[in-house]
Design a protein around this motif. Structure first.
Motif, PDB file in Angstrom:
ATOM      1  N   UNK A 165      -2.072 -11.569   7.209  1.00 58.99           N
ATOM      2  CA  UNK A 165      -1.720 -11.377   5.871  1.00 58.99           C
ATOM      3  C   UNK A 165      -1.041  -9.833   6.611  1.00 58.99           C
ATOM      4  N   UNK A 166       0.222 -10.141   7.039  1.00 62.32           N
ATOM      5  CA  UNK A 166       1.355  -9.337   7.506  1.00 62.32           C
ATOM      6  C   UNK A 166       1.933  -7.976   6.609  1.00 62.32           C
ATOM      7  N   UNK A 167       1.874  -8.559   5.583  1.00 66.64           N
ATOM      8  CA  UNK A 167       2.252  -7.154   4.695  1.00 66.64           C
ATOM      9  C   UNK A 167       1.388  -7.038   3.916  1.00 66.64           C
ATOM     10  N   UNK A 168       0.449  -7.474   4.129  1.00 68.57           N
ATOM     11  CA  UNK A 168      -1.372  -6.375   2.961  1.00 68.57           C
ATOM     12  C   UNK A 168      -0.766  -4.747   3.278  1.00 68.57           C
ATOM     13  N   UNK A 169      -0.882  -4.363   1.525  1.00 66.22           N
ATOM     14  CA  UNK A 169      -0.257  -3.287   1.198  1.00 66.22           C
ATOM     15  C   UNK A 169      -1.682  -3.040   0.575  1.00 66.22           C
ATOM     16  N   UNK A 170      -2.243  -1.763  -0.421  1.00 63.42           N
ATOM     17  CA  UNK A 170      -2.695  -0.843  -0.762  1.00 63.42           C
ATOM     18  C   UNK A 170      -2.104  -1.590  -1.861  1.00 63.42           C
ATOM     19  N   UNK A 171      -3.401  -2.042  -3.429  1.00 62.14           N
ATOM     20  CA  UNK A 171      -3.185  -2.818  -4.540  1.00 62.14           C
ATOM     21  C   UNK A 171      -2.928  -0.978  -5.732  1.00 62.14           C
ATOM     22  N   UNK A 172      -3.581  -0.273  -5.410  1.00 62.64           N
ATOM     23  CA  UNK A 172      -3.578   0.816  -6.025  1.00 62.64           C
ATOM     24  C   UNK A 172      -4.276   2.644  -5.467  1.00 62.64           C
ATOM     25  N   UNK A 173      -3.817   3.790  -6.307  1.00 66.76           N
ATOM     26  CA  UNK A 173      -3.552   4.229  -6.020  1.00 66.76           C
ATOM     27  C   UNK A 173      -4.655   4.791  -4.990  1.00 66.76           C
ATOM     28  N   UNK A 174      -3.711   5.665  -4.279  1.00 68.28           N
ATOM     29  CA  UNK A 174      -5.032   6.243  -2.966  1.00 68.28           C
ATOM     30  C   UNK A 174      -6.589   7.264  -2.996  1.00 68.28           C
ATOM     31  N   UNK A 175      -6.329   8.065  -4.662  1.00 69.49           N
ATOM     32  CA  UNK A 175      -6.820   8.806  -4.585  1.00 69.49           C
ATOM     33  C   UNK A 175      -8.499   8.164  -6.268  1.00 69.49           C
ATOM     34  N   UNK A 176      -7.758   6.882  -5.964  1.00 66.49           N
ATOM     35  CA  UNK A 176      -8.640   5.922  -6.866  1.00 66.49           C
ATOM     36  C   UNK A 176      -9.493   5.372  -6.039  1.00 66.49           C
ATOM     37  N   UNK A 177      -9.334   4.978  -4.500  1.00 67.51           N
ATOM     38  CA  UNK A 177     -10.510   4.857  -4.290  1.00 67.51           C
ATOM     39  C   UNK A 177     -12.068   4.699  -4.123  1.00 67.51           C
ATOM     40  N   UNK A 178     -12.893   4.571  -3.881  1.00 69.16           N
ATOM     41  CA  UNK A 178     -14.419   5.158  -4.423  1.00 69.16           C
ATOM     42  C   UNK A 178     -15.128   5.375  -3.269  1.00 69.16           C
ATOM     43  N   UNK A 179     -16.579   5.348  -2.867  1.00 67.66           N
ATOM     44  CA  UNK A 179     -17.607   5.337  -2.418  1.00 67.66           C
ATOM     45  C   UNK A 179     -19.141   4.913  -2.839  1.00 67.66           C
ATOM     46  N   UNK A 180     -19.322   4.583  -2.121  1.00 69.83           N
ATOM     47  CA  UNK A 180     -21.072   4.130  -2.301  1.00 69.83           C
ATOM     48  C   UNK A 180     -21.280   5.882  -2.380  1.00 69.83           C
ATOM     49  N   UNK A 181     -22.336   5.517  -3.577  1.00 72.37           N
ATOM     50  CA  UNK A 181     -23.382   7.064  -3.571  1.00 72.37           C
ATOM     51  C   UNK A 181     -23.902   7.095  -2.665  1.00 72.37           C
ATOM     52  N   UNK A 182     -24.296   6.574  -1.121  1.00 73.62           N
ATOM     53  CA  UNK A 182     -25.706   7.190  -0.385  1.00 73.62           C
ATOM     54  C   UNK A 182     -25.108   8.072   0.559  1.00 73.62           C
ATOM     55  N   UNK A 183     -26.207   9.158   1.202  1.00 69.73           N
ATOM     56  CA  UNK A 183     -25.327  10.500   2.107  1.00 69.73           C
ATOM     57  C   UNK A 183     -26.045   9.483   3.758  1.00 69.73           C
ATOM     58  N   UNK A 184     -26.020   8.193   3.478  1.00 69.73           N
ATOM     59  CA  UNK A 184     -26.744   7.816   4.851  1.00 69.73           C
ATOM     60  C   UNK A 184     -25.419   6.992   5.374  1.00 69.73           C
ATOM     61  N   UNK A 185     -24.483   6.069   4.647  1.00 68.86           N
ATOM     62  CA  UNK A 185     -24.072   5.885   5.091  1.00 68.86           C
ATOM     63  C   UNK A 185     -22.544   5.638   4.008  1.00 68.86           C
ATOM     64  N   UNK A 186     -21.736   5.759   4.575  1.00 70.96           N
ATOM     65  CA  UNK A 186     -19.964   5.904   4.071  1.00 70.96           C
ATOM     66  C   UNK A 186     -19.249   4.643   4.413  1.00 70.96           C
ATOM     67  N   UNK A 187     -19.191   3.969   2.412  1.00 69.67           N
ATOM     68  CA  UNK A 187     -18.555   2.476   2.879  1.00 69.67           C
ATOM     69  C   UNK A 187     -17.861   2.731   1.333  1.00 69.67           C
ATOM     70  N   UNK A 188     -16.475   2.169   1.641  1.00 70.55           N
ATOM     71  CA  UNK A 188     -15.779   1.869   0.307  1.00 70.55           C
ATOM     72  C   UNK A 188     -16.773   1.033  -0.726  1.00 70.55           C
ATOM     73  N   UNK A 189     -17.009   1.054  -2.459  1.00 75.60           N
ATOM     74  CA  UNK A 189     -17.796   0.513  -2.966  1.00 75.60           C
ATOM     75  C   UNK A 189     -16.610  -0.778  -3.158  1.00 75.60           C
ATOM     76  N   UNK A 190     -14.583  -0.435  -2.929  1.00 72.22           N
ATOM     77  CA  UNK A 190     -13.974  -1.198  -3.266  1.00 72.22           C
ATOM     78  C   UNK A 190     -12.496  -1.206  -2.272  1.00 72.22           C
ATOM     79  N   UNK A 191     -12.042  -1.757  -1.552  1.00 73.56           N
ATOM     80  CA  UNK A 191     -10.415  -2.040  -0.911  1.00 73.56           C
ATOM     81  C   UNK A 191      -9.416  -2.770  -1.797  1.00 73.56           C
ATOM     82  N   UNK A 192      -8.455  -2.439  -2.848  1.00 68.58           N
ATOM     83  CA  UNK A 192      -7.714  -3.847  -3.573  1.00 68.58           C
ATOM     84  C   UNK A 192      -6.827  -3.429  -2.797  1.00 68.58           C
ATOM     85  N   UNK A 193      -6.525  -4.757  -2.133  1.00 70.31           N
ATOM     86  CA  UNK A 193      -5.033  -4.691  -1.632  1.00 70.31           C
ATOM     87  C   UNK A 193      -4.325  -5.946  -2.095  1.00 70.31           C
ATOM     88  N   UNK A 194      -2.773  -6.212  -1.666  1.00 71.32           N
ATOM     89  CA  UNK A 194      -2.080  -7.832  -2.202  1.00 71.32           C
ATOM     90  C   UNK A 194      -1.607  -7.584  -1.022  1.00 71.32           C
TER      91      UNK A 194
END
Length: 401
Positions: free
Chosen positions: A365-394
């Motif tokens: 996917x050579x022209x992959x780009x973020x599909x939403x504003x970066x500040x709208x990205x959210x993380x799972x509510x865990x103090x143990x592991x830090x990962x995104x709930x979603x990363x929408x791309x186009x």
């Protein structure tokens, strides 16, 4: 004394870096915290202090029988899968027996052929990309990163490919430490038990068969427990390593110009994530075997200490210029330290899966780009592991292979 900090809540999801800075400013390098049910513990945020804890397995033991709080822990406590009663696994084994156990796991993983591992990863990665490449948009975390590591690990261990989705759900439930944590742990344990029984009857060229045949003589229960640890530690942090690295490459100006600049930029982004946004934020735990002092705090026998890996990585005494790229510096705590650190072969497996997974995305996917504003990205509510709930791309739709 300032009130202990709850090790929960939305700030671990939205602004953990700022939260760790506030903890360090208000409480110092060893912060009093409370877990679900008002259970007290210490969170070690200082780089030097964390080095001291992980480097002294006698004073700061992995033997959870030492914990002074067991009388207050109910059987359905949601953090039991993360901070469990002493189990016959590598997590709670100490001394010479622990070293033998590390040897068994390392030998089983070292026998994995690197080119074969990369081939498996590319195969599964291409299959996952084939399912989304014609759409022009996707959640690259939910539809790709969260599915890839467990499929590769399942193949290495000896599971059938179709068992992967159920293992993903069980692992996520267990690690998030919520209502379904115990059910997730039960599903994983049942799956491991069946795989062991199958491989005892019919050995194969896989990790489980090699562990069963190892000369150290661990029994089925011990091996099943170790496999659960290996699966949990190998899947979710690796999935988050992929997701967090792609997020960094898509949102950080320091990487934007080199996003498609080749394999070196991938390696640099992955290393930067291990310093700035490590998937494993906090780890349970160590238990004090006697009264001692740490970071100016009086630690009593039986106290629980949580390893604040991300807090230590961002310790201003170590990261004097937090805005500077770390380059090839790998003195972070993201794989732990001391005799209970992640075994090197396991670390290498995770790195191959994550790096190959990222490279396949960029190749396909050579022209992959973020599909939403970066500040709208959210993380799972865990103090143990830090990962995104979603990363929408186009991206520009392309045909499947």
């Amino acid at each position: 004394m300032t009130a202990p900090v709850p090790l929960s809540g939305p700030r671990f999801q939205t602004e953990p870096a700022q939260l760790y800075r506030e903890m360090r400013r208000e409480h110092g390098s060893v912060t009093p915290v409370v877990l679900d049910g008002d259970i007290p513990a210490w969170l070690v945020l200082g780089y030097r202090e964390l080095h001291q804890v992980t480097g002294d397995p006698v004073l700061f033991s992995r033997d959870s029988d030492l914990w002074s709080q067991w009388d207050h822990i109910p059987d359905d406590w949601p953090l039991l899968p993360m901070i469990g009663r002493k189990q016959p696994s590598i997590l709670y084994t100490v001394g010479e027996r622990h070293r033998e156990r590390v040897g068994m796991i390392s030998d089983a993983l070292e026998a994995v052929d690197p080119s074969e591992l990369r081939s498996y990863t590319e195969k599964f990665a291409d299959e996952l990309i084939d399912a989304i490449c014609a759409k022009g948009e996707t959640d690259i975390v939910g539809d790709y990163a969260m599915l890839l590591p467990v499929r590769v690990l399942a193949r290495l261990y000896g599971f059938r490919d179709e068992q992967g989705p159920g293992l993903v759900t069980a692992l996520n439930d267990m690690i998030d430490g919520r209502d379904r944590a115990i059910a997730g742990q039960t599903h994983l344990a049942t799956s491991m038990g069946r795989l062991l029984a199958d491989r005892k009857d019919e050995p194969a060229d896989d990790v489980v068969s090699r562990m069963l045949a190892h000369e150290s003589g661990f029994d089925d229960v011990e091996i099943a427990q170790d496999l659960m640890v290996m699966m949990a530690a190998g899947h979710q942090p690796t999935a988050d390593w992929i997701g967090n690295s792609l997020r960094l490459m898509l949102t950080d100006d320091r990487f934007a110009a080199s996003l498609f600049g080749g394999r070196n930029s991938v390696a640099e982004a992955m290393n930067e994530v291990l310093w700035e946004d490590t998937p494993t934020q906090n780890v349970a735990g160590r238990w004090a075997s006697r009264d001692t002092q740490l970071g100016g705090r009086r630690i009593r026998t039986g106290d629980l200490l949580l390893l604040g890996l991300q807090g230590a990585n961002s310790d201003p005494q170590v990261r004097t210029d937090g805005s500077a790229l770390t380059g090839g510096n790998n003195a972070h705590f993201s794989f732990g330290h001391g005799e209970h650190r992640c075994p090197f072969p396991a670390q290498e497996v995770a790195e191959v899966i994550a790096r190959t997974g990222i490279e396949v995305v960029l190749d396909r996917l050579p022209d992959i780009d973020l599909a939403v504003p970066a500040e709208s990205l959210t993380r799972r509510p865990s103090p143990w592991l830090r990962g995104l709930t979603a990363l929408p791309v186009r991206f520009t739709p392309v045909p499947a292979l």
